[in-house]
Write an enzyme that holds these catalytic residues in place. Structure first.
Site, mmCIF file in Angstrom:
data_model
loop_
_atom_site.group_PDB
_atom_site.id
_atom_site.type_symbol
_atom_site.label_atom_id
_atom_site.label_comp_id
_atom_site.label_asym_id
_atom_site.label_seq_id
_atom_site.Cartn_x
_atom_site.Cartn_y
_atom_site.Cartn_z
ATOM 1 N N GLN A 93 0.844 -1.203 0.000
ATOM 2 C CA GLN A 93 0.000 0.000 0.000
ATOM 3 C C GLN A 93 0.876 1.249 0.000
ATOM 4 O O GLN A 93 1.857 1.338 0.759
ATOM 5 C CB GLN A 93 -0.906 0.007 1.238
ATOM 6 C CG GLN A 93 -1.917 1.156 1.237
ATOM 7 C CD GLN A 93 -2.907 1.075 2.396
ATOM 8 O OE1 GLN A 93 -2.827 0.188 3.257
ATOM 9 N NE2 GLN A 93 -3.840 2.013 2.424
ATOM 10 N N HIS A 99 -8.673 1.700 -0.539
ATOM 11 C CA HIS A 99 -9.217 1.686 -1.897
ATOM 12 C C HIS A 99 -9.126 0.271 -2.453
ATOM 13 O O HIS A 99 -8.292 -0.526 -2.018
ATOM 14 C CB HIS A 99 -8.469 2.669 -2.805
ATOM 15 C CG HIS A 99 -6.981 2.479 -2.775
ATOM 16 N ND1 HIS A 99 -6.187 2.968 -1.760
ATOM 17 C CD2 HIS A 99 -6.145 1.837 -3.617
ATOM 18 C CE1 HIS A 99 -4.933 2.638 -1.985
ATOM 19 N NE2 HIS A 99 -4.873 1.947 -3.100
HETATM 20 P P1 5GP Z 1 -1.751 1.253 -3.380
HETATM 21 O O1 5GP Z 1 -0.320 0.990 -3.743
HETATM 22 O O2 5GP Z 1 -1.843 2.214 -2.202
HETATM 23 O O3 5GP Z 1 -2.586 0.027 -3.212
HETATM 24 O O4 5GP Z 1 -2.379 1.961 -4.647
HETATM 25 C C1 5GP Z 1 -2.270 3.316 -4.889
HETATM 26 C C2 5GP Z 1 -2.529 3.500 -6.352
HETATM 27 O O5 5GP Z 1 -2.882 4.838 -6.559
HETATM 28 C C3 5GP Z 1 -1.332 3.215 -7.236
HETATM 29 O O6 5GP Z 1 -1.688 2.196 -8.180
HETATM 30 C C4 5GP Z 1 -1.033 4.543 -7.911
HETATM 31 O O7 5GP Z 1 -0.643 4.397 -9.253
HETATM 32 C C5 5GP Z 1 -2.346 5.280 -7.765
HETATM 33 N N1 5GP Z 1 -2.237 6.718 -7.638
HETATM 34 C C6 5GP Z 1 -1.401 7.409 -6.808
HETATM 35 N N2 5GP Z 1 -1.607 8.731 -6.921
HETATM 36 C C7 5GP Z 1 -2.608 8.892 -7.824
HETATM 37 C C8 5GP Z 1 -3.266 10.043 -8.349
HETATM 38 O O8 5GP Z 1 -2.976 11.197 -8.029
HETATM 39 N N3 5GP Z 1 -4.253 9.815 -9.271
HETATM 40 C C9 5GP Z 1 -4.589 8.551 -9.664
HETATM 41 N N4 5GP Z 1 -5.572 8.448 -10.567
HETATM 42 N N5 5GP Z 1 -3.997 7.448 -9.181
HETATM 43 C C10 5GP Z 1 -3.011 7.614 -8.278
#
Ligand code: 5GP
Length: 118
Positions: A93, A99
């Site tokens: 994460q 999310h």
């Molecule tokens: P995690 O790694 O926390 O499960 O997923 C976070 C996701 O958010 C990542 O896949 C990354 O590419 C996406 N992400 C991060 N910042 C932004 C943003 O400003 N806009 C969008 N649309 N996606 C984002």
């Protein structure tokens, strides 16, 4: 609780295209897609990690799952997608606002769980 980029997006402080939205969540395309279809279901409530959710969040978590299925169908990937929740740094994460990821459009059956998110 510290704010995140997803807090700003869900509140509309950073302009984003919502593929879907309702009073509980928004859906956006991932900025760094790991599959041809890669979208994020983000609750408006800023729960940092899945483990920080409690019993009163049960209906919200169920709603996010239902939205994921509906959005996947709307995007034409209802017959084949992966739903991912990364929890904590050890789980990959990076944004600490809970999310769900929908990933689809490439082979998900090979490579086991590691094929989900790099
Ligand atoms: P995690 O790694 O926390 O499960 O997923 C976070 C996701 O958010 C990542 O896949 C990354 O590419 C996406 N992400 C991060 N910042 C932004 C943003 O400003 N806009 C969008 N649309 N996606 C984002």
């Amino acid at each position: 609780m510290s704010d995140t980029i997803f807090g700003k997006i869900t509140r509309g402080e950073i302009p984003s295209e919502f593929l879907y939205e309702d009073e509980q969540c928004v859906v956006i395309r991932d900025i760094n897609p790991q599959a041809p279809t890669h979208v994020l279901i983000i609750p408006r409530k800023p729960i940092p990690r899945l483990v920080d959710a409690d019993a009163e969040d049960g209906a919200l978590l169920g709603h996010l799952m239902l939205v994921a299925g509906r959005v996947a169908q709307d995007l034409g990937v209802g017959d084949g997608f992966r739903l991912v929740v990364n929890n904590g740094e050890g789980g990959g994460q990076t944004v600490f606002h809970l999310h769900l990821h929908i990933l689809a459009g490439r082979t998900m059956a090979e490579g086991g769980l590691a094929a989900g998110l790099g």
